[in-house]
Design an enzyme around this catalytic site. Structure first.
Site, PDB file in Angstrom:
ATOM      1  N   LYS A 185       0.853  -1.187   0.000  1.00 26.92           N
ATOM      2  CA  LYS A 185       0.000   0.000   0.000  1.00 26.92           C
ATOM      3  C   LYS A 185       0.886   1.232   0.000  1.00 26.92           C
ATOM      4  O   LYS A 185       2.007   1.226   0.530  1.00 26.92           O
ATOM      5  CB  LYS A 185      -0.903   0.021   1.238  1.00 26.92           C
ATOM      6  CG  LYS A 185      -2.167   0.847   1.054  1.00 26.92           C
ATOM      7  CD  LYS A 185      -3.154   0.162   0.127  1.00 26.92           C
ATOM      8  CE  LYS A 185      -4.455   0.952   0.021  1.00 26.92           C
ATOM      9  NZ  LYS A 185      -5.423   0.263  -0.847  1.00 26.92           N
TER      10      LYS A 185
ATOM     11  N   GLY B   9     -21.407   6.063   2.189  1.00 25.22           N
ATOM     12  CA  GLY B   9     -20.299   6.485   1.343  1.00 25.22           C
ATOM     13  C   GLY B   9     -20.687   6.371  -0.114  1.00 25.22           C
ATOM     14  O   GLY B   9     -20.858   5.272  -0.628  1.00 25.22           O
TER      15      GLY B   9
ATOM     16  N   GLY C 119     -19.001   7.593  -2.876  1.00 24.88           N
ATOM     17  CA  GLY C 119     -17.902   7.981  -3.735  1.00 24.88           C
ATOM     18  C   GLY C 119     -17.920   7.201  -5.038  1.00 24.88           C
ATOM     19  O   GLY C 119     -18.975   6.717  -5.480  1.00 24.88           O
TER      20      GLY C 119
ATOM     21  N   VAL D 277     -16.999   4.263  -5.758  1.00 24.24           N
ATOM     22  CA  VAL D 277     -17.472   2.882  -5.624  1.00 24.24           C
ATOM     23  C   VAL D 277     -18.877   2.841  -5.041  1.00 24.24           C
ATOM     24  O   VAL D 277     -19.792   2.235  -5.608  1.00 24.24           O
ATOM     25  CB  VAL D 277     -16.513   2.051  -4.747  1.00 24.24           C
ATOM     26  CG1 VAL D 277     -17.096   0.658  -4.496  1.00 24.24           C
ATOM     27  CG2 VAL D 277     -15.153   1.934  -5.408  1.00 24.24           C
TER      28      VAL D 277
END
Length: 323
Positions: free
Chosen positions: A53, A155, A157, A159
């Protein structure tokens, strides 16, 4: 900064997150935890990849960068990736975009998800999460039909917004939330009820789909949940692995997040195959998330363990198996 958790099955692939942190310790903790999750995400999905990451830490006083400053920061990150010599492959993530990857690619070749390759991974992450929700519903309610199922999506966003649109087409009764009030327009367009994130998370619904940042399932929220199942795209949904057992004790089925949201990395993995990228091949592989999740639920039921423990068992076995 970039963290490489494992290269046992191949180069560590994981997105580059650009986010505001109060101090460097929080950023380090985030990148280490996320890189570990990527190891198991790839292993459980059966990919020839390890886990890594990247995190670009923004100070609280510079949450919005000037174009010149943003380009410089991305180039610095590209230099960091290049120094790792291919042990880490980066991609877009929260706070970064396909355009940002193009900038990083001016400093290193170890970049995935470019327009010339598999492109934006978010539609594929949403598709995989949609498959996961259907399989989770099948396990809890006896049918994968989501019409008339009440689902809270937290959420909206790149996705979560796409997932909400898919669920609306399924005929689900949607309760949606986002810290960005501008997302109300999407809620109105798809006929979803709007709420604040905590209200949506603890609402009396059939299923909850966390699709924002991690840590939402914690000591405060788990006792307040009023759903039958949780399956979403957010990374690191559990504040601690022990919350998986707490969810099970409450009779709430949790679909491991690193399985639900594997669609993006599965799509990118197709780009890395010798025959090159194929959206048709990517779609087939992403839809196989459903089979993986069924295997996890079956293993958990047979062994009387939690879905997280079952997923870890499968992941560890694959990490010990040569690709």
């Amino acid at each position: 900064m970039a963290a490489v958790h494992s290269t046992a099955r191949g180069p560590a692939l994981g997105g580059c997150r650009m986010w505001t942190y109060d101090d460097a310790r929080a950023a380090v903790y985030d990148v280490l935890r996320l890189s570990r999750a990527m190891t198991f995400k790839s292993a459980v999905a059966g990919l020839p990849l390890g886990g890594g990451k990247g995190v670009i830490m923004l100070r609280p006083d510079e949450a919005v960068l000037t174009p010149e400053r943003r380009e410089a920061v991305l180039q610095d990150f590209g230099d960091t990736v290049e120094m790792l010599g291919g042990s880490y492959l980066t991609a877009e993530d929260v706070g970064t975009s396909e355009r940002d990857m193009e900038v990083i690619a001016t400093r290193t070749q170890h970049v995935t998800g470019l327009a010339s390759g598999s492109g934006d991974p978010s539609p594929w992450t949403a598709l995989g999460c949609h498959v996961a929700l259907r399989v989770t519903a099948e396990r809890v309610f006896g049918s994968d039909d989501l019409s008339e199922r009440s689902i809270a999506v937290i959420g909206l966003g790149s996705v979560g917004g796409r997932l909400a649109e898919m669920l609306a087409k399924d005929g689900a009764k949607l309760l949606v939330a986002d810290v960005d009030q501008r997302k109300r327009e999407l809620a109105e367009r798809i006929g979803a009820q709007w709420a604040d994130p905590m209200t949506a998370l603890t609402a009396e619904v059939d299923m909850v789909a966390p699709c924002a940042l991690g840590g939402v399932l914690n000591d405060e929220t788990v006792p307040k949940l009023r759903c039958r199942a949780v399956a979403g795209a957010a990374n690191n949904q559990l504040a601690d692995d022990a919350h998986d057992a707490q969810l099970a004790q409450r009779g709430i089925l949790w679909a491991p997040d690193f399985v639900c949201n594997a669609g993006g990395i599965i799509n990118i993995s197709v780009e890395l195959e010798p025959e090159g990228y194929s959206p048709e091949r990517a779609k087939t592989r992403v839809q196989a998330i459903g089979d993986t999740l069924r295997q996890i639920f079956d293993t958990a039921a047979q062994g009387r363990i939690t879905p997280l423990q079952a997923a870890y068992e499968i992941g560890r076995a694959r990490l010990e198996t040569p690709v």
